[in-house]
Enzyme design. Structure first.
Site, mmCIF file in Angstrom:
data_model
loop_
_atom_site.group_PDB
_atom_site.id
_atom_site.type_symbol
_atom_site.label_atom_id
_atom_site.label_comp_id
_atom_site.label_asym_id
_atom_site.label_seq_id
_atom_site.Cartn_x
_atom_site.Cartn_y
_atom_site.Cartn_z
ATOM 1 N N GLY A 1 -0.461 -2.107 7.680
ATOM 2 C CA GLY A 1 0.416 -1.402 8.153
ATOM 3 C C GLY A 1 2.064 -1.083 8.273
ATOM 4 O O GLY A 1 2.569 0.604 8.388
ATOM 5 N N ALA A 2 2.349 -2.434 8.197
ATOM 6 C CA ALA A 2 3.757 -1.951 8.537
ATOM 7 C C ALA A 2 4.545 -1.630 7.570
ATOM 8 O O ALA A 2 6.186 -0.788 8.297
ATOM 9 C CB ALA A 2 4.033 -3.984 9.352
ATOM 10 N N GLY A 3 4.626 -2.702 6.819
ATOM 11 C CA GLY A 3 5.045 -2.320 5.163
ATOM 12 C C GLY A 3 4.994 -0.141 5.331
ATOM 13 O O GLY A 3 6.145 0.659 4.873
ATOM 14 N N ASP A 4 3.944 0.096 5.386
ATOM 15 C CA ASP A 4 3.792 1.781 5.231
ATOM 16 C C ASP A 4 4.877 2.899 6.507
ATOM 17 O O ASP A 4 4.797 3.485 6.411
ATOM 18 C CB ASP A 4 2.418 2.488 4.980
ATOM 19 C CG ASP A 4 1.328 1.063 4.147
ATOM 20 O OD1 ASP A 4 1.889 1.409 3.171
ATOM 21 O OD2 ASP A 4 -0.134 1.181 4.336
#
Length: 317
Positions: A249-252
């Site tokens: 979820g870091a990219g999101d």
């Protein structure tokens, strides 16, 4: 939007995992929640199974103040599931249950056009392009949002396991490439889309991936930060070093952070200093997210991001 099943023990293969914990996920849904957590206004369009998992995911959107009027329920197909593990060698392993799952069956006639007409930014990935009827619904939604003046934001989010072949994935991902105003990719995706070229070479990015209609191309580099390219300028924004627990979820979170800044002021795309500020804020959103497990549970509030940025300023002064 789907449910990720994550092993309770890390560093094992899916076959070796003794048990799994369910975590809501799916990149566009993560971004919608990310924007809302930061105080922005977001809506999600998609299809869920008319089942316990589908209702649970719908409730999660509601709890996070995401407009869910664009959700449709399919009585005949199940909500998508993904089993995800981080093996001991650090590689993620995915196994998807969608034969077909409800998300693949969204049709053009089921689109909530009011949401699309009101959007300042319309964000999407490439997984919705894999099969019909969802592909046609996706393309129609882009057209409606664009004609209402929305900025089109694209994170191709490569998941090779879902495509029939690597060639199909590349062709599918590139089929809508030139429509986007903003594209966010990572280094692995550059290597994949260019056929093995050096992801750190500006010329590769500008010659092979930058297109004439593009307002911004962002390359995320994990904890190292990100690079940005526009017609007028290019550069790099540093990341923020934290102790990572789970990178899901870091990219999101990064995308949600950037789009929340962009939605309130489109003109940041023309001002390099303000663009860098927005990207640094997005980097901080990603950094906070990796300090907790799961995608949606770990997405940060504006206060949490501000606190981390303040700590960095204190540490560096």
């Amino acid at each position: 939007m789907l449910i990720d099943f994550v092993p309770t023990v890390s560093g094992v293969s899916l076959a070796e995992a003794p048990a799994f914990k369910k975590a809501p996920g799916g990149a566009p849904a993560n971004v919608a929640v990310g924007v809302s957590r930061l105080g922005g206004s977001s809506a999600f369009i998609g299809k869920l199974g008319d089942d316990e998992f589908g209702r649970m995911l719908n409730d999660i959107l509601k709890q996070n103040n995401v407009d869910n009027s664009g959700i449709r329920f399919d009585p005949d197909a199940r909500t998508a599931l993904a089993f995800v593990t981080l093996r001991a060698d650090g590689e993620r392993e995915f196994m998807f249950y969608r034969h077909p799952s409800a998300d693949m069956l969204l049709t053009e006639s089921e689109l909530e056009t009011d949401i699309l007409n009101q959007a300042k930014v319309f964000h999407y990935g490439s997984i919705s392009l894999i099969s019909e009827p969802c592909r046609s619904a996706h393309v129609a939604a882009m057209r409606i949002a664009k004609s209402s003046g929305a900025i089109l934001s694209y994170d191709p989010n490569l998941r090779l396991a879902l495509w029939p072949s690597a060639e199909a994935a590349k062709e599918g991902m590139m089929s809508i490439w030139n429509e986007a105003d903003i594209i966010k990719i990572n280094e692995d995706e550059i290597v994949f889309l260019t056929g093995g070229d050096d992801p750190n070479d500006d010329n590769v990015v500008l010659k092979k991936l930058f297109h004439p209609n593009l307002k911004l191309l962002v390359v995320t580099e994990g904890s190292a930060g990100c690079r940005y390219y526009t017609k007028e300028f290019k550069g790099r924004v540093p990341g923020i070093k934290v102790k990572a627990v789970d990178t899901t979820g870091a990219g999101d979170a990064f995308v949600g952070g950037f789009l929340s800044s962009l939605a309130s002021d489109h003109s940041i795309l023309k001002d390099e200093n303000r663009l860098k500020e927005a990207l640094y804020f997005a980097n901080a959103c990603g950094a906070v997210t990796v300090t907790e497990k799961g995608a949606i549970p770990a997405l940060p509030s504006k206060e949490a991001v501000a606190q981390l940025m303040k700590q960095v300023v204190v540490a560096s002064s």
